[in-house]
Design a protein around this motif. Sequence first.
Motif, mmCIF file in Angstrom:
data_model
loop_
_atom_site.group_PDB
_atom_site.id
_atom_site.type_symbol
_atom_site.label_atom_id
_atom_site.label_comp_id
_atom_site.label_asym_id
_atom_site.label_seq_id
_atom_site.Cartn_x
_atom_site.Cartn_y
_atom_site.Cartn_z
ATOM 1 N N ALA A 1 54.959 90.245 -58.151
ATOM 2 C CA ALA A 1 56.404 90.046 -58.005
ATOM 3 C C ALA A 1 57.187 91.253 -58.490
ATOM 4 N N GLN B 1 61.819 88.701 -55.120
ATOM 5 C CA GLN B 1 61.095 88.413 -56.357
ATOM 6 C C GLN B 1 61.165 86.919 -56.683
ATOM 7 N N GLN B 2 62.324 86.318 -56.486
ATOM 8 C CA GLN B 2 62.467 84.875 -56.718
ATOM 9 C C GLN B 2 61.569 84.093 -55.768
ATOM 10 N N ILE C 1 53.198 87.468 -61.496
ATOM 11 C CA ILE C 1 54.320 88.311 -61.887
ATOM 12 C C ILE C 1 54.018 89.778 -61.631
ATOM 13 N N ILE D 1 57.994 84.289 -57.022
ATOM 14 C CA ILE D 1 57.804 83.429 -58.201
ATOM 15 C C ILE D 1 57.713 81.969 -57.785
ATOM 16 N N GLU D 2 58.622 81.540 -56.894
ATOM 17 C CA GLU D 2 58.627 80.142 -56.443
ATOM 18 C C GLU D 2 57.390 79.791 -55.633
#
Length: 76
Positions: free
Chosen positions: A73, A60-61, A70, A64-65
């Motif tokens: 994600a 998930q990180q 979202i 996002i990066e």
Amino acid sequence: MTKQPPAPAASLRARMIADMPARNLGPASPTSRLRACKRFASWLGRSLETVSPDDVKHFQQHLIESGTSICTAAKP
């Protein structure tokens, strides 16, 4: 000739598909969810049968990066 049990990935996929009608999901959900799982497995580099909560958090990180929305994600 004896029949071999299904591969773990095939078994997981079959369970996901079987569970979807009970969740009252829309018609596009199976395709999008399976695509997301395939992307997650590719990023992970191993079977989804071995996933830990930390793996999900790191993926998930990563999403996002990389600028992924979202909504995507939230469903690795």
